[in-house]
Write an enzyme that holds these catalytic residues in place. Sequence first.
Site, mmCIF file in Angstrom:
data_model
loop_
_atom_site.group_PDB
_atom_site.id
_atom_site.type_symbol
_atom_site.label_atom_id
_atom_site.label_comp_id
_atom_site.label_asym_id
_atom_site.label_seq_id
_atom_site.Cartn_x
_atom_site.Cartn_y
_atom_site.Cartn_z
ATOM 1 N N GLU A 143 9.774 7.969 -17.501
ATOM 2 C CA GLU A 143 8.423 8.504 -17.669
ATOM 3 C C GLU A 143 7.858 8.166 -19.054
ATOM 4 O O GLU A 143 6.667 7.847 -19.195
ATOM 5 C CB GLU A 143 8.437 10.012 -17.457
ATOM 6 C CG GLU A 143 8.694 10.410 -16.006
ATOM 7 C CD GLU A 143 8.899 11.907 -15.826
ATOM 8 O OE1 GLU A 143 8.686 12.663 -16.799
ATOM 9 O OE2 GLU A 143 9.290 12.325 -14.722
ATOM 10 N N LYS B 72 17.497 20.575 -11.543
ATOM 11 C CA LYS B 72 16.645 19.410 -11.785
ATOM 12 C C LYS B 72 17.369 18.321 -12.567
ATOM 13 O O LYS B 72 18.144 18.588 -13.479
ATOM 14 C CB LYS B 72 15.400 19.834 -12.588
ATOM 15 C CG LYS B 72 14.399 20.673 -11.829
ATOM 16 C CD LYS B 72 13.631 19.859 -10.794
ATOM 17 C CE LYS B 72 12.787 18.775 -11.412
ATOM 18 N NZ LYS B 72 11.751 19.277 -12.298
ATOM 19 N N HIS C 193 0.829 -1.220 0.000
ATOM 20 C CA HIS C 193 0.000 0.000 0.000
ATOM 21 C C HIS C 193 0.858 1.263 0.000
ATOM 22 O O HIS C 193 0.431 2.315 0.461
ATOM 23 C CB HIS C 193 -0.958 0.025 1.194
ATOM 24 C CG HIS C 193 -1.806 -1.196 1.326
ATOM 25 N ND1 HIS C 193 -2.971 -1.380 0.617
ATOM 26 C CD2 HIS C 193 -1.633 -2.328 2.070
ATOM 27 C CE1 HIS C 193 -3.503 -2.559 0.938
ATOM 28 N NE2 HIS C 193 -2.698 -3.153 1.794
ATOM 29 N N SER D 63 16.201 20.341 -16.662
ATOM 30 C CA SER D 63 15.087 21.251 -16.864
ATOM 31 C C SER D 63 15.547 22.441 -17.691
ATOM 32 O O SER D 63 16.694 22.890 -17.564
ATOM 33 C CB SER D 63 14.542 21.731 -15.517
ATOM 34 O OG SER D 63 13.696 22.853 -15.670
#
Length: 458
Positions: free
Chosen positions: A291, A284, A155, A278
Site C-alpha cells: 500500500e 488481520k 475489466h 492490526s
Amino acid sequence: MAIWSNKFHEEMSQDAYNFNQSIQVDYRLLDADLRGSKAHAAMLGKQGILPLEETDRLVNELEQMRQDYANGSLQIDFTSEDVHSFIEAELTERLGTIGKKVHTGRSRNDQVATAMRIYVLDELSDFIHQTKTAIQAIINKAEAHLDTIMPGYTHLQRAQPITYAHYLMAYAQMHVRDLGRFEDLYDRVAADMPLGAGALATSSYPIDPFYTTSQLEGFTSPFVNSIDAVSNNDYAIEFLSALSIMSMHMSRYAEETIMWSSQEFRFIRLTDAFSTGSSIMPQKKNADIHELMRGKTGRVYGDLMAVLTIMKGIPLAYDKDMQEIKEQLFDGIDHVKAMLSLLPGMLEATIVDADRMYAACGSGFLNATDCADYLTNKGMAFRDAYKISGNLVAYCTEKNQALEDLTLEEYQGFSDLFEADIYEAIDLKNCVYRRNVAGGPAPEAVQAAIERVRANIA
C-alpha cells in the site's frame, strides 16, 4: 561571507541568506562536485591557464577531500550557502590562495550543472543495475510457476485462463522498458558535459571542454551550446518521468498483490516480512508495504509535475528557480530506489495458492472463447460461433452449470458441429497449452519469453 559578496554587492540579510541556502538539500552532490572540480583543475593546468604545480596541488587535495568524506573525517559545514561554496572554502583553508584559483574559468552555473549531471549518471547506473536485479527476481518467480494456471482478467472480470508465470512476465516486460529508458537517458546525459559553459557564454580563457570531458568518467562529449548547457533540465524531467512510469508499474503490481491476497481472492498470501497486523483486530494481516508503494507513486508524480511547473516559464539561461529542481529530483530518486530495492523481497515473500487459482478458473466461463474457436475450426464463421458460444453460456447460467458439465446431446442442440472432442477443446489446461505462440501463456511460450528478457538484461 557568501563567495559572491564584494563592494558592489554587500551581504544580504540573514533571513534572505537562510531562504537562499540550499546545502541541506545539495550536500549529496559533494563527491560529484569534487570530481568535476578535479577535472576542471586538470584542464586549467593542461591549457597553461594555471601553473602545473598549482593544478597538481588542487587535483591532489580535491581527491584527498573525496577520501576524507568517504571515511567520515570531512564534516560538512551546514551553515554554508551550498555544498559548492563549502568545498571552495574548505579547499582554500587547506591550500590558501591556491584553493581560491579552482574557480578560474568557470561559473557557479556550469559547476552546479556538471555536479548534477555526474550525480545523475551515478544514479542512473544504480537504477540500471537494480532494475536488472528486479527483472531477474521476476524471472525466478515465473520459472517456478510455468504450469500454475490462474484466471486472466480484463475489466477486472475473469476472461481467459493464463499462467501465473505469464502474468508475472507482463511486469518483467514493463521493467525491460523502464531499463531502456534509463539506458537511453544515460547516453543523453553522458553526451552533454556542461563544464566550460560558464554563466552562459563560456570563458575568455583558452579552456578545453573536450579535455575536461575526457577527465570525467561516464561522459562522452561536451556541451554543444553554452546557453542550453546551463539552462537544460530536460534530463531531470526525463529522469522523473522514467521514475514515474516505473513507480506506476510497481504500483499496479502492488495493487494486484493487495487484491490477490485478500479474502475475496486468496490467490496468494504474504509472509510476515512484508505485511503488518492490526492494532485492534488480531486476525488481520495487511499488505501495508504494498500500500505504501502504491501511495508513494503519487508522491513521485508530484515531483515530476513540480519540475515541469518550475521550468515552464523560465527565460534563458539560468534562473534561481532551478535550485528547487534538486529537491524534487532527489526525492523521486530516493523513493523509487527504495521501492525498487523491495521488489525482489516482495516476490520471494509471495506464496502462491496454485489450487485456488486453478479452481477460480472453473467459474466465469473462461473457456467460452475456446468453445467458439472449436466451431470455427469446424468451418463455422467466427461471428456465428461467437453467438452460439454466448448462447451456451446463457444456457449454463440458467442451469447453474459450467460448459464442461453439459452433455454432448446438449451441445448438439446448439450445433451439430459439436462432437466428443469438444471436452478436450475446452479443458482449462488445454486452453492454456494450445496458446503456444510467441508472447502467449503456454509454458513453452513463457519460457521463450523469459529467454528473450534474459537477453535484454544480459
